[in-house]
Design a protein around this motif. Structure first.
Motif, PDB file in Angstrom:
ATOM      1  N   SER A 155      27.673 -21.984  32.933  1.00 27.50           N
ATOM      2  CA  SER A 155      26.282 -21.805  32.549  1.00 27.50           C
ATOM      3  C   SER A 155      25.800 -20.411  32.939  1.00 27.50           C
ATOM      4  CB  SER A 155      25.410 -22.856  33.236  1.00 27.50           C
ATOM      5  OG  SER A 155      24.041 -22.572  33.036  1.00 27.50           O
ATOM      6  N   ILE A 156      25.396 -19.655  31.947  1.00 31.93           N
ATOM      7  CA  ILE A 156      24.789 -18.332  32.172  1.00 31.93           C
ATOM      8  C   ILE A 156      23.278 -18.577  32.170  1.00 31.93           C
ATOM      9  CG2 ILE A 156      24.626 -15.959  31.335  1.00 31.93           C
ATOM     10  CD1 ILE A 156      27.449 -16.903  32.308  1.00 31.93           C
ATOM     11  N   TYR A 157      22.771 -18.905  33.347  1.00 26.73           N
ATOM     12  CA  TYR A 157      21.409 -19.441  33.487  1.00 26.73           C
ATOM     13  C   TYR A 157      20.389 -18.324  33.675  1.00 26.73           C
ATOM     14  CZ  TYR A 157      17.428 -21.329  36.074  1.00 26.73           C
ATOM     15  OH  TYR A 157      16.168 -21.622  36.517  1.00 26.73           O
ATOM     16  N   ILE A 158      19.334 -18.371  32.862  1.00 25.16           N
ATOM     17  CA  ILE A 158      18.251 -17.387  32.924  1.00 25.16           C
ATOM     18  C   ILE A 158      16.996 -18.061  33.484  1.00 25.16           C
ATOM     19  CG2 ILE A 158      16.940 -15.643  31.658  1.00 25.16           C
ATOM     20  CD1 ILE A 158      20.013 -15.344  31.440  1.00 25.16           C
ATOM     21  N   PRO A 159      16.602 -17.767  34.732  1.00 25.59           N
ATOM     22  CA  PRO A 159      15.370 -18.348  35.269  1.00 25.59           C
ATOM     23  C   PRO A 159      14.161 -17.955  34.417  1.00 25.59           C
ATOM     24  CG  PRO A 159      16.660 -17.317  37.016  1.00 25.59           C
ATOM     25  CD  PRO A 159      17.279 -16.901  35.706  1.00 25.59           C
ATOM     26  N   VAL A 160      13.212 -18.878  34.312  1.00 30.06           N
ATOM     27  CA  VAL A 160      12.073 -18.637  33.416  1.00 30.06           C
ATOM     28  C   VAL A 160      11.217 -17.461  33.868  1.00 30.06           C
ATOM     29  CG1 VAL A 160      11.983 -21.015  32.605  1.00 30.06           C
ATOM     30  CG2 VAL A 160      10.674 -20.365  34.638  1.00 30.06           C
ATOM     31  N   GLU A 161      11.232 -17.149  35.175  1.00 24.82           N
ATOM     32  CA  GLU A 161      10.383 -16.049  35.637  1.00 24.82           C
ATOM     33  C   GLU A 161      10.858 -14.696  35.105  1.00 24.82           C
ATOM     34  OE1 GLU A 161      13.175 -17.075  39.164  1.00 24.82           O
ATOM     35  OE2 GLU A 161      11.982 -18.176  37.664  1.00 24.82           O
ATOM     36  N   LEU A 162      12.056 -14.640  34.537  1.00 23.90           N
ATOM     37  CA  LEU A 162      12.567 -13.380  33.990  1.00 23.90           C
ATOM     38  C   LEU A 162      12.273 -13.219  32.509  1.00 23.90           C
ATOM     39  CD1 LEU A 162      16.128 -13.251  35.643  1.00 23.90           C
ATOM     40  CD2 LEU A 162      13.985 -12.272  36.497  1.00 23.90           C
ATOM     41  N   GLN A 163      11.837 -14.289  31.838  1.00 26.10           N
ATOM     42  CA  GLN A 163      11.841 -14.245  30.378  1.00 26.10           C
ATOM     43  C   GLN A 163      10.716 -13.408  29.772  1.00 26.10           C
ATOM     44  OE1 GLN A 163      11.986 -18.475  29.648  1.00 26.10           O
ATOM     45  NE2 GLN A 163       9.809 -18.599  29.198  1.00 26.10           N
ATOM     46  N   ASP A 164       9.711 -13.043  30.567  1.00 25.57           N
ATOM     47  CA  ASP A 164       8.629 -12.216  30.034  1.00 25.57           C
ATOM     48  C   ASP A 164       8.638 -10.800  30.603  1.00 25.57           C
ATOM     49  OD1 ASP A 164       7.545 -14.188  28.330  1.00 25.57           O
ATOM     50  OD2 ASP A 164       6.599 -15.164  30.046  1.00 25.57           O
ATOM     51  N   SER A 165       9.704 -10.444  31.326  1.00 28.64           N
ATOM     52  CA  SER A 165       9.844  -9.078  31.841  1.00 28.64           C
ATOM     53  C   SER A 165      10.888  -8.353  30.997  1.00 28.64           C
ATOM     54  CB  SER A 165      10.294  -9.090  33.312  1.00 28.64           C
ATOM     55  OG  SER A 165       9.343  -9.752  34.118  1.00 28.64           O
ATOM     56  N   ALA A 166      10.472  -7.324  30.316  1.00 34.22           N
ATOM     57  CA  ALA A 166      11.356  -6.637  29.361  1.00 34.22           C
ATOM     58  C   ALA A 166      12.663  -6.231  30.022  1.00 34.22           C
ATOM     59  CB  ALA A 166      10.651  -5.415  28.793  1.00 34.22           C
ATOM     60  N   GLY A 167      13.757  -6.677  29.442  1.00 29.10           N
ATOM     61  CA  GLY A 167      15.075  -6.297  29.920  1.00 29.10           C
ATOM     62  C   GLY A 167      15.641  -7.164  31.027  1.00 29.10           C
ATOM     63  N   ALA A 168      14.793  -7.917  31.726  1.00 34.48           N
ATOM     64  CA  ALA A 168      15.250  -8.645  32.915  1.00 34.48           C
ATOM     65  C   ALA A 168      16.153  -9.823  32.559  1.00 34.48           C
ATOM     66  CB  ALA A 168      14.052  -9.120  33.726  1.00 34.48           C
ATOM     67  N   ALA A 169      15.785 -10.569  31.517  1.00 32.77           N
ATOM     68  CA  ALA A 169      16.564 -11.752  31.153  1.00 32.77           C
ATOM     69  C   ALA A 169      17.945 -11.348  30.632  1.00 32.77           C
ATOM     70  CB  ALA A 169      15.816 -12.578  30.111  1.00 32.77           C
ATOM     71  N   LYS A 170      17.989 -10.337  29.791  1.00 36.40           N
ATOM     72  CA  LYS A 170      19.273  -9.876  29.277  1.00 36.40           C
ATOM     73  C   LYS A 170      20.141  -9.340  30.407  1.00 36.40           C
ATOM     74  CE  LYS A 170      21.484  -6.788  25.950  1.00 36.40           C
ATOM     75  NZ  LYS A 170      21.295  -5.698  24.955  1.00 36.40           N
ATOM     76  N   ALA A 171      19.527  -8.608  31.333  1.00 37.44           N
ATOM     77  CA  ALA A 171      20.281  -8.058  32.454  1.00 37.44           C
ATOM     78  C   ALA A 171      20.868  -9.169  33.324  1.00 37.44           C
ATOM     79  CB  ALA A 171      19.397  -7.133  33.287  1.00 37.44           C
ATOM     80  N   ARG A 172      20.102 -10.243  33.540  1.00 37.14           N
ATOM     81  CA  ARG A 172      20.625 -11.354  34.326  1.00 37.14           C
ATOM     82  C   ARG A 172      21.806 -12.009  33.611  1.00 37.14           C
ATOM     83  NH1 ARG A 172      18.714 -14.752  38.246  1.00 37.14           N
ATOM     84  NH2 ARG A 172      17.950 -12.764  39.101  1.00 37.14           N
ATOM     85  N   ALA A 173      21.676 -12.201  32.308  1.00 33.96           N
ATOM     86  CA  ALA A 173      22.795 -12.778  31.556  1.00 33.96           C
ATOM     87  C   ALA A 173      24.041 -11.918  31.687  1.00 33.96           C
ATOM     88  CB  ALA A 173      22.408 -12.948  30.088  1.00 33.96           C
ATOM     89  N   ASP A 174      23.882 -10.614  31.546  1.00 39.82           N
ATOM     90  CA  ASP A 174      25.028  -9.711  31.681  1.00 39.82           C
ATOM     91  C   ASP A 174      25.651  -9.809  33.065  1.00 39.82           C
ATOM     92  OD1 ASP A 174      25.422  -8.467  29.168  1.00 39.82           O
ATOM     93  OD2 ASP A 174      23.740  -7.117  29.505  1.00 39.82           O
ATOM     94  N   SER A 175      24.809  -9.889  34.096  1.00 38.71           N
ATOM     95  CA  SER A 175      25.341  -9.929  35.461  1.00 38.71           C
ATOM     96  C   SER A 175      26.141 -11.205  35.713  1.00 38.71           C
ATOM     97  CB  SER A 175      24.208  -9.799  36.483  1.00 38.71           C
ATOM     98  OG  SER A 175      23.387 -10.963  36.507  1.00 38.71           O
ATOM     99  N   LEU A 176      25.701 -12.326  35.146  1.00 38.98           N
ATOM    100  CA  LEU A 176      26.419 -13.586  35.339  1.00 38.98           C
ATOM    101  C   LEU A 176      27.702 -13.634  34.521  1.00 38.98           C
ATOM    102  CD1 LEU A 176      23.455 -16.120  35.476  1.00 38.98           C
ATOM    103  CD2 LEU A 176      24.819 -15.267  37.375  1.00 38.98           C
TER     104      LEU A 176
END
Length: 403
Positions: A92-113
């Motif tokens: 699971s490449i899990y994206i916490p909801v607190e990242l989904q409205d910060s530009a670039g943060a959600a994609k960056a988390r996915a890449d890191s996982l």
């Protein structure tokens, strides 16, 4: 020729022997079937590919790094997966909801996982290999390694750019759970208690589903509202999955689990419902059962002054959690029965949610325990062919049909 008394003695001895044999057979009749079922279960998990639709190992390792090629804390590692017959846990490449409205943060988390999963493969190349196709899974399993397919949990990682669907396909993502705990740009989420944002899929979400269909990424309707799920089924040209969801029949009014009508609709679409092992998914009365245990853990950590990622805190958390199972393996089998009764044997699979839920049922508390579930299914008269479908055959079929 023996005399009468000798003949009588021989008859008595023979009768006694036959009686002892009969008693022995009675005892064996009560023991041997269980031994036979266990032996069959152990054989079946090793003979057939087991696909687990959802294991939260990357998030666990992000918080506390361990080499899962060896024995670790948590629910999953190589030794236990091999013992349990697990071949292909979707990471699971899990994206916490607190990242989904910060530009670039959600994609960056996915890449890191995703990088973290690649590191698992690089650290233990003789034990793990990333899988991009069902054929990869079968080849890797035949080599006695664990295949690591990947699914993105929360489509927020796509941000607002449709080209990111192909970007993450190229990085190895093979399903996307469209939402998580709150509504996002793609659609409405079942956990979100605020008013619906879209009333189902957003216009962008419809485009996302179409692009996923084009590329061969499975659409996962876990975590979405019923309206969103029905919109997906209306739009998708390929079979969908529910990667880690169970049956609302056992948890009435809890939209995170699937209604009977939605289970039927997924089956009509050709998809598969992959049963979540988490205790809160199994029965309504289990959902608050471990609140006191979690409070106890938190109080102890505060008393000791341990941060959550302190090795002592992690070990304590793991030991207390393991000592407090909620429910049993029969509860998971009940959910499998329910899907089979509604949708048929071709539309059910496994999505444990290992390392992603707090409480698990007794007998299914880590990746070594799949034989316990198979034994229970055998007890319920499932055939070997049925069990092969449940363990992984149905999931691999849907994956292939998404190409």
């Amino acid at each position: 020729m023996p005399d009468v008394s000798t003949s009588s003695s021989l008859l008595l001895l023979a009768s006694g022997f036959l009686l002892l044999m009969a008693v022995g057979c009675e005892r064996n009749a009560s023991v041997n079937p269980d031994r036979e079922l266990r032996s069959r279960a152990d054989s079946l998990v090793q003979a057939h590919v087991i696909v687990d639709g959802h294991v939260d190992l990357p998030y666990r390792l992000m918080r506390y790094r361990q080499n899962v090629g060896d024995s670790t804390l948590g629910d999953f590692d190589y030794p236990r997966a091999r013992s349990g017959g697990l071949d292909a846990p979707f990471m699971s490449i899990y994206i916490p909801v607190e990242l989904q409205d910060s530009a670039g943060a959600a994609k960056a988390r996915a890449d890191s996982l995703i990088n973290l999963v690649e590191d698992i493969e690089a650290t233990n190349p003789d034990k793990f290999e990333i899988a991009r196709t069902p054929d990869d899974v079968e080849r890797i399993a035949a080599e006695n390694k664990i295949a690591l397919p990947m699914g993105m949990e929360n489509g927020a990682g796509l941000e607002d750019d449709l080209s990111n669907v192909e970007y993450f396909y190229d990085r190895g993502i093979r399903y996307i759970t469209l939402t998580h705990a709150t509504h996002n740009r793609i659609g409405d989420a079942s956990y979100d208690t605020t008013d619906a944002r879209w009333g189902g899929l957003s216009p962008f979400g419809r485009d996302v589903v179409g692009e996923m269909n084009r590329l061969g990424i499975m659409v996962d309707v876990s975590h979405v509202t019923d309206s969103t799920a029905y919109d997906v089924l209306d739009v998708s040209t390929k079979p969908v999955i529910a990667s880690h969801s169970s049956c609302r029949h056992f948890t009435p009014d809890w939209e995170r689990n699937l209604s009977d009508d939605l289970i039927k609709a997924i089956a009509d679409n050709g998809g598969v419902v992959m049963i979540n092992f988490g205790s809160s998914f199994l029965k309504t009365e289990y959902q608050d059962a471990n609140d006191p245990v979690q409070e106890k853990i938190q109080a102890h950590l505060e008393e000791q002054g341990w941060a959550e990622d302190d090795p002592r805190a992690v070990a304590y958390y793991d030991s207390v959690r393991s000592a407090n199972p909620v429910g049993t393996v029969t509860d998971v089998a009940d959910h499998i029965d329910h899907v089979v009764n509604i949708a048929g044997i071709d539309h059910v699979g496994l999505g444990s949610d290992y390392d992603g839920v707090f409480s698990l049922p007794r007998g299914l508390q880590d990746a070594s325990t799949y034989p316990n579930l198979v034994e229970e299914l055998l007890r319920r008269q499932y055939s070997d062919e049925d069990i092969a479908k449940i363990l992984g055959g149905n999931a691999l079929r849907v994956w292939r049909e998404n190409k």
